[in-house]
Design an enzyme around this catalytic site. Structure first.
Site, PDB file in Angstrom:
ATOM      1  CB  CYS A  77      -0.926  -0.006   1.213  1.00 42.52           C
ATOM      2  SG  CYS A  77      -1.939   1.489   1.370  1.00 42.52           S
ATOM      3  CB  CYS A 113      -0.558   2.239   4.053  1.00 41.77           C
ATOM      4  SG  CYS A 113      -2.210   1.840   3.461  1.00 41.77           S
ATOM      5  CG  ASP A 114       3.119   0.836   4.563  1.00 40.14           C
ATOM      6  OD1 ASP A 114       2.987   1.134   5.751  1.00 40.14           O
ATOM      7  OD2 ASP A 114       2.531  -0.113   4.021  1.00 40.14           O
TER       8      ASP A 114
END
Length: 314
Positions: free
Chosen positions: A137, A140-141
């Protein structure tokens, strides 16, 4: 402690675009509707940085679109519970039971819209470096790798779109592509090719990653010459497809060899009163628009099934 039993018109399992759309239509049809979600509301769409192919929005972030869908579903009366996990289900023509940590639900109909999860990279050290340089992701990261060199593995639109997002924060993004073409929109590929800090490595396959505690290098093999090279980088983001979330339903619902749930064009599964919608369904194309279409049909068919059963019970 004995769990409270609740009878309800419709339970939708999954709060992605398909599940939320089904919730909108079911609630507007005056069905008592509960949406159960044990992950993030919005599903995979929420982790998409930018969406440019959903009708009505020339450009919108995944978070924004997910929030609009959620607000519309709850505004129409659907209830979303994202904290009461499903423990087991019973789905037959005559009986439907959804048991969560707190309740035993007995719905008149069920819509399965659990979606799919990213397929893990098929490399020996995937588990060892998961969260330590192996990710799925970008939203997300990706921010953890600002100013670093990052790899992206995949050959579809998702890989290209996420590479463009990562290029905003990374020093360089290297797309590792097994073949010499992409299964993506030509417009998206052209946009990627125009980004100065993105490099596409055609005809190369990721075979592993190495490092001390975190990823430090990618081992990549040329698919035509078998030459193996090492690429210094800090992370690899995988976009090589998805796997359906169907384990809970397999004792009752027919799935194909690929694991996706079988249905007819009315979203009806092999069990009466149980429908499927979205990416978990066996079909050719998986897009937000097709998930929304599935959710619409599933809700309308569920409403008809519930209404007919209530009339027959009088």
């Amino acid at each position: 402690m004995n769990k409270q039993e609740k009878e309800i018109d419709l339970i939708i399992i999954g709060a992605g675009p398909a599940g939320l759309t089904a919730g909108i239509y079911a609630s507007r049809a005056n069905l008592e509707t509960l949406i159960l979600e044990n992950d993030i509301i919005g599903g995979q769409v929420r982790s998409s940085y930018t969406i440019e192919n959903y009708p009505g929005f020339a450009k919108i972030t995944g978070v924004e679109l997910a929030e609009k869908m959620e607000a519309q579903a709850t505004g129409e009366g659907a209830v979303i519970d994202e904290f009461d996990f499903i423990e087991k289900v019973t789905l037959t023509d005559d009986e439907k039971i959804i048991e969560t940590g707190d309740f035993i639900y007995k719905p008149r109909a069920v819509i399965i819209a659990t979606g799919a999860k990213p397929r893990s990279l098929p490399i020996p050290n995937e588990r060892a470096y998961l969260g330590k340089g192996i990710h799925y992701c970008a939203v997300c990261d990706g921010s953890s790798y600002e100013g670093e060199v990052i790899g992206v593995v995949g050959g579809g639109s998702a890989a290209l779109e996420e590479a463009m997002y990562l290029a905003r924060v990374a020093k360089k993004v290297i797309i590792i592509r097994r073949y010499d073409t992409f299964h993506a929109e030509a417009k998206t590929l052209k946009e990627v090719e125009a980004v100065p800090n993105i490099e596409i490595l055609y005809d190369h396959d990721l075979i592993d990653v190495v490092g001390d505690n975190f990823v430090e290098k990618a081992l990549v093999k040329h698919t035509k010459t078998d030459e193996v090279i090492e690429i210094p980088l800090k992370a690899i983001f995988g976009y090589i497809g998805t796997e359906p979330k169907t384990d809970l339903f397999k004792p009752f619902i027919q799935v194909g060899e690929d694991g996706y749930i079988k249905s007819d064009e009315s979203m009806q599964t092999n069990v009466k009163g149980v429908y499927v919608a979205g990416d978990v369904r066996q079909k050719e194309f998986r897009q937000i628009a097709t998930a929304v279409a599935d959710g619409t049909i599933a809700a309308l068919k569920a409403e008809k099934y519930i209404t007919e059963n209530k009339e027959n019970a009088k």
